[in-house]
Design a protein around this motif. Structure first.
Motif, PDB file in Angstrom:
ATOM      1  N   LEU A  24      -4.485  16.149  -1.488  1.00 28.40           N
ATOM      2  CA  LEU A  24      -4.537  14.697  -1.561  1.00 28.40           C
ATOM      3  C   LEU A  24      -3.132  14.120  -1.673  1.00 28.40           C
ATOM      4  CD1 LEU A  24      -6.255  12.187  -1.630  1.00 28.40           C
ATOM      5  CD2 LEU A  24      -6.480  12.455  -4.109  1.00 28.40           C
ATOM      6  N   ASP A  25      -2.264  14.862  -2.388  1.00 26.13           N
ATOM      7  CA  ASP A  25      -0.872  14.420  -2.478  1.00 26.13           C
ATOM      8  C   ASP A  25      -0.213  14.395  -1.099  1.00 26.13           C
ATOM      9  OD1 ASP A  25      -1.245  14.263  -5.138  1.00 26.13           O
ATOM     10  OD2 ASP A  25      -0.029  16.002  -5.677  1.00 26.13           O
ATOM     11  N   LEU A  26      -0.503  15.421  -0.298  1.00 26.89           N
ATOM     12  CA  LEU A  26       0.089  15.488   1.032  1.00 26.89           C
ATOM     13  C   LEU A  26      -0.408  14.352   1.921  1.00 26.89           C
ATOM     14  CD1 LEU A  26      -0.091  19.330   1.704  1.00 26.89           C
ATOM     15  CD2 LEU A  26       1.817  17.994   0.824  1.00 26.89           C
ATOM     16  N   ASP A  28       2.241  13.226 -10.488  1.00 28.13           N
ATOM     17  CA  ASP A  28       3.368  12.453 -10.994  1.00 28.13           C
ATOM     18  C   ASP A  28       4.059  11.725  -9.839  1.00 28.13           C
ATOM     19  OD1 ASP A  28       5.246  11.379 -12.655  1.00 28.13           O
ATOM     20  OD2 ASP A  28       6.500  13.156 -12.727  1.00 28.13           O
ATOM     21  N   GLY A  29       3.301  10.898  -9.160  1.00 30.33           N
ATOM     22  CA  GLY A  29       3.880  10.083  -8.103  1.00 30.33           C
ATOM     23  C   GLY A  29       4.554  10.910  -7.032  1.00 30.33           C
ATOM     24  N   ALA A  30       5.746  10.428  -6.589  1.00 26.45           N
ATOM     25  CA  ALA A  30       6.481  11.105  -5.528  1.00 26.45           C
ATOM     26  C   ALA A  30       6.902  12.509  -5.946  1.00 26.45           C
ATOM     27  CB  ALA A  30       7.715  10.273  -5.160  1.00 26.45           C
ATOM     28  N   ILE A  31       7.179  12.713  -7.250  1.00 26.41           N
ATOM     29  CA  ILE A  31       7.572  14.042  -7.721  1.00 26.41           C
ATOM     30  C   ILE A  31       6.423  15.028  -7.540  1.00 26.41           C
ATOM     31  CG2 ILE A  31       8.298  15.389  -9.723  1.00 26.41           C
ATOM     32  CD1 ILE A  31       9.699  12.900 -10.751  1.00 26.41           C
ATOM     33  N   GLY A  32       5.217  14.609  -7.888  1.00 28.75           N
ATOM     34  CA  GLY A  32       4.057  15.474  -7.724  1.00 28.75           C
ATOM     35  C   GLY A  32       3.795  15.803  -6.273  1.00 28.75           C
ATOM     36  N   MET A  33       3.986  14.836  -5.373  1.00 27.80           N
ATOM     37  CA  MET A  33       3.778  15.087  -3.960  1.00 27.80           C
ATOM     38  C   MET A  33       4.837  16.037  -3.413  1.00 27.80           C
ATOM     39  SD  MET A  33       2.436  11.494  -2.346  1.00 27.80           S
ATOM     40  CE  MET A  33       3.368  10.368  -3.354  1.00 27.80           C
ATOM     41  N   ALA A  34       6.073  15.887  -3.859  1.00 32.93           N
ATOM     42  CA  ALA A  34       7.128  16.806  -3.430  1.00 32.93           C
ATOM     43  C   ALA A  34       6.829  18.225  -3.886  1.00 32.93           C
ATOM     44  CB  ALA A  34       8.478  16.340  -3.982  1.00 32.93           C
ATOM     45  N   SER A  89       0.826  -1.204   0.000  1.00 32.99           N
ATOM     46  CA  SER A  89       0.000   0.000   0.000  1.00 32.99           C
ATOM     47  C   SER A  89       0.859   1.251   0.000  1.00 32.99           C
ATOM     48  CB  SER A  89      -0.920  -0.010   1.221  1.00 32.99           C
ATOM     49  OG  SER A  89      -1.687   1.167   1.281  1.00 32.99           O
ATOM     50  N   ALA A  90       1.887   1.273   0.846  1.00 36.00           N
ATOM     51  CA  ALA A  90       2.770   2.446   0.901  1.00 36.00           C
ATOM     52  C   ALA A  90       3.476   2.671  -0.428  1.00 36.00           C
ATOM     53  CB  ALA A  90       3.800   2.265   2.015  1.00 36.00           C
ATOM     54  N   THR A  91       3.872   1.590  -1.080  1.00 34.00           N
ATOM     55  CA  THR A  91       4.543   1.718  -2.379  1.00 34.00           C
ATOM     56  C   THR A  91       3.590   2.255  -3.433  1.00 34.00           C
ATOM     57  OG1 THR A  91       5.987  -0.149  -1.820  1.00 34.00           O
ATOM     58  CG2 THR A  91       5.845   0.478  -4.144  1.00 34.00           C
ATOM     59  N   LEU A  92       2.364   1.739  -3.444  1.00 35.92           N
ATOM     60  CA  LEU A  92       1.379   2.201  -4.428  1.00 35.92           C
ATOM     61  C   LEU A  92       1.005   3.663  -4.210  1.00 35.92           C
ATOM     62  CD1 LEU A  92      -1.024  -0.886  -4.598  1.00 35.92           C
ATOM     63  CD2 LEU A  92       0.605  -0.134  -6.335  1.00 35.92           C
ATOM     64  N   LEU A  93       1.022   4.122  -2.965  1.00 35.34           N
ATOM     65  CA  LEU A  93       0.690   5.518  -2.680  1.00 35.34           C
ATOM     66  C   LEU A  93       1.719   6.478  -3.275  1.00 35.34           C
ATOM     67  CD1 LEU A  93      -0.531   5.296   1.029  1.00 35.34           C
ATOM     68  CD2 LEU A  93      -1.912   5.863  -0.982  1.00 35.34           C
TER      69      LEU A  93
END
Length: 315
Positions: free
Chosen positions: A88-90, A66-72, A53-57
């Motif tokens: 939602l990214d946060l 864009d995955g981790a880049i979008g969240m950053a 689950s953590a990996t898919l998030l």
């Protein structure tokens, strides 16, 4: 995102409600090996679901993210107070970090406890081989009149028994040795270590806290079941009453340490439960049983998403 939420919900459900139905399986009508397999499968399933689950998030799941880049990028926007903040990214990033943090803590505890167990085992076995008389089939005999027996796991695993055990009647002695061999063949020491790691690292989770106490008892019941099948309930019962815990090390699985009264009760009430299921099917069946909450949780989340899309979302 749906699969990630489903797996996360499954991990929470099994972690919180698992002890309710798993403890219900600990009864004379259910083979102990099957109940043990259910506990072990559930203890492994929870971190596996959490990790997945953590990996898919952190993976891309939408055109605007864009995955981790979008969240950053969302985090930077929040800190700078400029641009659009993808809340939602946060949330996804925070949930993933919490899950990875918990799993990292479990890993650290596992490394520490495994190293300590291996160090003790190597030193203990080395000492035993210097003072014991080596017998056949990995049995080390101690010159002690008290009937004591225990097993030490690992690649150099062995059974330790005293002269007092050798003095028992042949059926009782064979039942004692069969019990200890069952621990070695079933890798019960590793299963107890796994439960201890989860209970030490995550004592606030019901499954982990209860599992640390349930698994040591279940491995004894499972070993009793093997010895009873091979040598009968009577000799095993007499052996349990005769063998003492005196002098057995904490890192070993001793014949008469855990829940002796409950095991005697099980021997008196056991009627060959689950005899229709071959022993080799215990773990496959337990894995399927443990996966049922995961499938149900994923289906529940998928249904909730569909309801939202066709209802509130207006699709």
């Amino acid at each position: 995102m749906t699969l990630a939420l489903g797996l996360l919900l499954a991990a929470v459900l099994v972690a919180a409600a698992g002890p309710v139905y798993l403890l219900g399986a600990v009864r004379p009508s259910v083979r102990p090996g099957l109940a043990l397999a259910g506990w072990v499968s559930s203890l492994l399933l929870v971190p596996l679901c959490a990790l997945t689950s953590a990996t898919l998030l952190l993976l891309p799941w939408g055109s605007e993210v864009d995955g981790a880049i979008g969240m950053a990028d969302s985090c930077l926007n929040l800190v700078r107070a400029e641009g659009a903040v993808e809340w939602l990214d946060l949330v996804r990033l925070g949930a993933a970090l919490v899950l990875f943090g918990l799993l990292g803590w479990v890993g650290l505890v596992a490394v520490r406890m495994t190293r300590a167990q291996r160090r003790w085992r190597d030193e203990h076995v080395s000492l035993l081989r210097s003072v014991c008389r080596a017998g056949r089939d990995r049995v080390l005999w101690l010159e002690e009149d008290q009937p004591v027996a225990y097993s030490v796991g690992g690649r150099s695993g062995c059974v330790v028994a005293t002269r007092g055990v050798a003095a028992l009647s042949a059926p009782q002695r064979d039942a004692v040795l069969a019990h200890e061999y069952a621990h070695l063949h079933g890798r019960h020491h590793l299963l107890v270590l796994l439960a201890g790691i989860m209970g030490t690292a995550l004592p606030f989770i019901p499954l982990c806290r209860k599992g640390a106490g349930a698994v040591p008892v279940l491995v004894e019941l499972a070993a009793d079941a093997v010895a009873a099948r091979e040598h009968g309930h009577g000799p095993l019962r007499a052996a349990l009453l005769a063998v003492r815990e005196y002098g057995t090390p904490a890192g070993a699985l001793a014949m008469s340490r855990d829940a002796v009264d409950a095991r005697l009760c099980w021997l008196d009430q056991h009627r060959g439960g689950s005899h229709w299921l071959p022993v080799r099917w215990d773990y496959p069946v337990a894995v399927l049983f443990a996966l049922a909450p995961t499938v149900a949780a994923a289906a529940l989340v998928a249904f909730a998403v569909l309801v939202y899309c066709f209802g509130v979302g207006g699709y």
